[in-house]
Write an enzyme that holds these catalytic residues in place. Structure first.
Site, PDB file in Angstrom:
ATOM      1  N   LYS A   1       1.306  -1.377  -0.293  1.00 39.76           N
ATOM      2  CA  LYS A   1      -0.384   0.183  -0.167  1.00 39.76           C
ATOM      3  C   LYS A   1       0.763   1.448   0.086  1.00 39.76           C
ATOM      4  O   LYS A   1       2.088   1.053   0.935  1.00 39.76           O
ATOM      5  CB  LYS A   1      -0.843   0.125   1.638  1.00 39.76           C
ATOM      6  CG  LYS A   1      -1.778   0.886   1.183  1.00 39.76           C
ATOM      7  CD  LYS A   1      -3.884   0.140   0.457  1.00 39.76           C
ATOM      8  CE  LYS A   1      -4.455   1.398   0.383  1.00 39.76           C
ATOM      9  NZ  LYS A   1      -5.784   0.761   0.029  1.00 39.76           N
TER      10      LYS A   1
ATOM     11  N   ASP B   1      -7.204   4.977  -4.949  1.00 37.45           N
ATOM     12  CA  ASP B   1      -7.721   4.311  -3.036  1.00 37.45           C
ATOM     13  C   ASP B   1      -8.464   5.694  -3.296  1.00 37.45           C
ATOM     14  O   ASP B   1      -8.042   6.252  -4.411  1.00 37.45           O
ATOM     15  CB  ASP B   1      -6.659   4.301  -2.452  1.00 37.45           C
ATOM     16  CG  ASP B   1      -7.927   3.529  -1.107  1.00 37.45           C
ATOM     17  OD1 ASP B   1      -7.465   2.302  -1.231  1.00 37.45           O
ATOM     18  OD2 ASP B   1      -6.627   4.661   0.096  1.00 37.45           O
TER      19      ASP B   1
HETATM   20  P1  NDP Z   1     -13.725   8.030  -2.692  1.00 36.54           P
HETATM   21  O1  NDP Z   1     -13.043   8.838  -2.762  1.00 36.54           O
HETATM   22  O2  NDP Z   1     -13.385   7.589  -4.405  1.00 36.54           O
HETATM   23  O3  NDP Z   1     -14.522   8.022  -1.660  1.00 36.54           O
HETATM   24  C1  NDP Z   1     -14.400   8.113  -0.474  1.00 36.54           C
HETATM   25  C2  NDP Z   1     -15.883   8.467   0.022  1.00 36.54           C
HETATM   26  O4  NDP Z   1     -15.714   8.432   1.473  1.00 36.54           O
HETATM   27  C3  NDP Z   1     -16.166   9.967  -0.491  1.00 36.54           C
HETATM   28  O5  NDP Z   1     -17.921  10.254  -0.446  1.00 36.54           O
HETATM   29  C4  NDP Z   1     -15.605  10.539   0.471  1.00 36.54           C
HETATM   30  O6  NDP Z   1     -16.411  11.937   1.072  1.00 36.54           O
HETATM   31  C5  NDP Z   1     -16.486   9.984   2.301  1.00 36.54           C
HETATM   32  N1  NDP Z   1     -15.187  10.000   3.214  1.00 36.54           N
HETATM   33  C6  NDP Z   1     -13.909  10.178   3.058  1.00 36.54           C
HETATM   34  N2  NDP Z   1     -13.571  10.560   4.387  1.00 36.54           N
HETATM   35  C7  NDP Z   1     -14.183  10.477   4.983  1.00 36.54           C
HETATM   36  C8  NDP Z   1     -14.317  10.742   6.741  1.00 36.54           C
HETATM   37  N3  NDP Z   1     -14.160  11.395   7.460  1.00 36.54           N
HETATM   38  N4  NDP Z   1     -16.093  10.446   7.199  1.00 36.54           N
HETATM   39  C9  NDP Z   1     -17.268  10.046   6.129  1.00 36.54           C
HETATM   40  N5  NDP Z   1     -17.006  10.042   4.884  1.00 36.54           N
HETATM   41  C10 NDP Z   1     -15.522  10.422   4.434  1.00 36.54           C
HETATM   42  O7  NDP Z   1     -12.539   6.735  -2.322  1.00 36.54           O
HETATM   43  P2  NDP Z   1     -13.653   4.897  -2.778  1.00 36.54           P
HETATM   44  O8  NDP Z   1     -14.258   5.221  -2.924  1.00 36.54           O
HETATM   45  O9  NDP Z   1     -11.687   4.722  -4.127  1.00 36.54           O
HETATM   46  O10 NDP Z   1     -12.785   4.008  -1.162  1.00 36.54           O
HETATM   47  C11 NDP Z   1     -13.645   4.156   0.088  1.00 36.54           C
HETATM   48  C12 NDP Z   1     -12.794   3.457   0.449  1.00 36.54           C
HETATM   49  O11 NDP Z   1     -12.942   1.796   0.178  1.00 36.54           O
HETATM   50  C13 NDP Z   1     -11.403   3.520   1.243  1.00 36.54           C
HETATM   51  O12 NDP Z   1     -11.831   2.918   2.246  1.00 36.54           O
HETATM   52  C14 NDP Z   1     -10.522   2.396   0.538  1.00 36.54           C
HETATM   53  O13 NDP Z   1      -9.756   2.189   0.798  1.00 36.54           O
HETATM   54  C15 NDP Z   1     -11.510   1.489   0.751  1.00 36.54           C
HETATM   55  N6  NDP Z   1     -11.649   0.414  -0.794  1.00 36.54           N
HETATM   56  C16 NDP Z   1     -11.644   1.530  -2.141  1.00 36.54           C
HETATM   57  C17 NDP Z   1     -11.865   0.051  -3.049  1.00 36.54           C
HETATM   58  C18 NDP Z   1     -12.039   1.010  -4.659  1.00 36.54           C
HETATM   59  O14 NDP Z   1     -11.371  -0.346  -6.027  1.00 36.54           O
HETATM   60  N7  NDP Z   1     -11.847   2.032  -5.302  1.00 36.54           N
HETATM   61  C19 NDP Z   1     -10.669  -1.141  -3.343  1.00 36.54           C
HETATM   62  C20 NDP Z   1     -11.052  -2.149  -2.361  1.00 36.54           C
HETATM   63  C21 NDP Z   1     -11.507  -0.545  -1.126  1.00 36.54           C
HETATM   64  P3  NDP Z   1     -15.778  13.199   0.168  1.00 36.54           P
HETATM   65  O15 NDP Z   1     -16.714  12.935  -0.856  1.00 36.54           O
HETATM   66  O16 NDP Z   1     -16.646  14.718   1.136  1.00 36.54           O
HETATM   67  O17 NDP Z   1     -14.294  13.132   0.339  1.00 36.54           O
END
Ligand code: NDP
Length: 444
Positions: free
Chosen positions: A126, A166
């Protein structure tokens, strides 16, 4: 002191101020206690757990770049190559101000078992930086990505370490990173996944984590005599995972009623309008508060609260430690019967325990969100073959992988007398393959 307790204490002593890493190690080792105690002498002799919790290699580097005002900014870059027993290191790059070494190590450690669970030949790693892409111009993003890759390119490669996206690292960032890698190293190879379709990306990679989450939960429900169709679902987040989890949930006949972002959450009793969400988040990159402009009857609330609504299924898809004990209590009180983690470690340890004690079907992230990395591995295969598969081919492989993961974790739990405990099952199934490979390769 038992070997498990000894190693947990060692990790805490050796890595002070890394609470997320401690949490991940504790969660995994506690759930593996039964397997480890059955092999304690051999594992201890080979220092297996000490090796498993010590990354093979870690890079921390300076990332200087110039902003639009001509000021020099300095961020910190990280790449942790955790374990390569079963294949090249594989895991995303997180760009978020909260990033530090402990968070990257927690994510890398979890990645080792998740990647093993997919059944594909990929080790765990990572990386990322404390750079915040929010509010930056495209030129600033490019300047950061080029500087970051100028150092990172010395340590990665298509057969050694293949990073991906990510939080904060989407298609735009992967494009800039790939361009800089190619420019410096002079090779056109599948060194990153999550690439655009015009330069080696895989169809269905964008959808993979969210779709995979729904394939897994639907299979988990089937194993327990339930059906996803007609169920009401709460989702947190509104990023890549959340959006495509919602899309597949609707396709399977369920109704998603909540989503959130880092400032607040929405409740739409009639079912979230996903086209509106995509426009807000993928096109305009706005706050979720603007959802009311599309659906005036929906509710928008500032702050936390996405788990307070009455639903059948909860899918935390935002970030780590976002579902707390009080949220778990509320979900149980409201009759929720299944939780599957789309994000990495979104449920705190206490909340997980509470959900399990109260008979909730609980699928841990390392199984439930493995669809993303699995499809990344499929992207690597396509790059090696220099071929592109159709959306349907990739999606069918993804579905198959998620169904296998579900059965493997259920079977592993049963074998060790913990039927229905999918946290234990996922950890054991992932652990067994890694340990087998590590043992075969000697003390390295
Ligand atoms: P994105 O950046 O696309 O989206 C993250 C989302 O979570 C956004 O809506 C963001 O809000 C919100 N968010 C971030 N921090 C906080 C917080 N502290 N409190 C509340 N909401 C929050 O990321 P992903 O969708 O790609 O990833 C989401 C999760 O999934 C992570 O844990 C990642 O590690 C995991 N993951 C992702 C994969 C992937 O293929 N993308 C694969 C496996 C796991 P805002 O829009 O305001 O930033």
């Amino acid at each position: 002191m038992s070997y498990v307790d000894e190693v947990i204490q060692r990790v805490i002593d050796k890595n002070p101020a890394q609470p997320e890493f401690h949490q991940a190690v504790r969660e995994v080792l506690e759930s593996l206690r039964v397997v480890i105690e059955a092999n304690e002498d051999a594992f201890r002799r080979e220092a297996l757990l000490e090796r498993l919790t010590e990354p093979e290699r870690q890079f921390i580097f300076r990332v200087p770049w110039v902003d639009d005002q001509g000021n020099v900014q300095v961020n910190t870059g990280y790449r942790v190559q955790f374990n390569s027993a079963i294949g090249p290191y594989k895991g995303g790059l997180r760009l978020h101000p909260s990033v530090n070494l402990g968070i990257i190590k927690f994510l890398g450690f979890e990645q080792v078992f998740k990647n093993s669970l997919t059944g594909l030949p990929i080790g765990g790693g990572k990386g990322g930086s404390d750079f915040d892409p929010k509010g930056k111009s495209d030129r600033e993003i490019m300047a950061f990505c080029q500087s970051f890759m100028t150092e990172l390119c010395k340590h990665i490669g298509a057969d050694t370490d293949v990073p991906a996206g990510d939080i904060g690292t989407g298609a735009r960032e992967i494009g800039y990173l790939f361009g800089q890698y190619k420019r410096i190293r002079g090779v056109y190879e599948g060194v990153l996944t999550g690439k655009g379709l015009s330069y080696g990306g895989s169809l269905a990679r964008t959808e993979a984590t969210g779709y995979g989450l729904l394939y897994l939960i639907s299979e988990m429900l089937k194993l327990n005599g339930k059906d996803i169709a007609g169920k009401v679902v709460a989702i947190s987040g509104s990023g890549n995972v959340a959006i495509y989890a919602a899309e597949k949930a609707f396709q399977m006949g369920a109704k998603v009623v909540t989503m959130s972002d880092s400032t607040g959450w929405i409740y739409d009793a009639e079912g979230i309008d996903l086209d509106a969400i995509k426009e807000i988040k993928e096109v305009k990159r706005e706050r979720l508060s603007t959802y009311k402009n599309y659906r005036p009857n929906a509710e928008y609330h500032e702050g936390r609260g996405v788990w307070s609504v009455k639903v059948d299924i909860a899918l935390p898809c935002a970030t780590q430690n976002e579902l707390h004990l009080e949220d778990a209590k509320q979900l149980v009180a409201n009759g929720c019967f299944a939780v599957a983690e789309g994000a990495n470690m979104p449920t705190t340890l206490e909340a997980t325990e509470y959900l399990q004690e109260n008979g909730i079907l609980f699928a841990p992230g390392k199984a439930a969100n493995a669809g993303g990395v699995a499809t990344s591995a499929l992207e690597m295969s396509q790059n090696s073959e220099r071929l592109s598969w159709t959306f349907e081919e990739v999606d069918a492989k993804l579905k198959n992988i998620m169904i296998n993961i579900c059965h493997n974790m259920a079977d592993a739990a049963k074998r060790y007398g913990a039927e229905g405990n999918y946290v234990v099952g996922a950890n054991i199934a992932g652990f067994e393959k890694v340990v087998d490979a590590m043992t075969a390769q000697g003390i390295v």
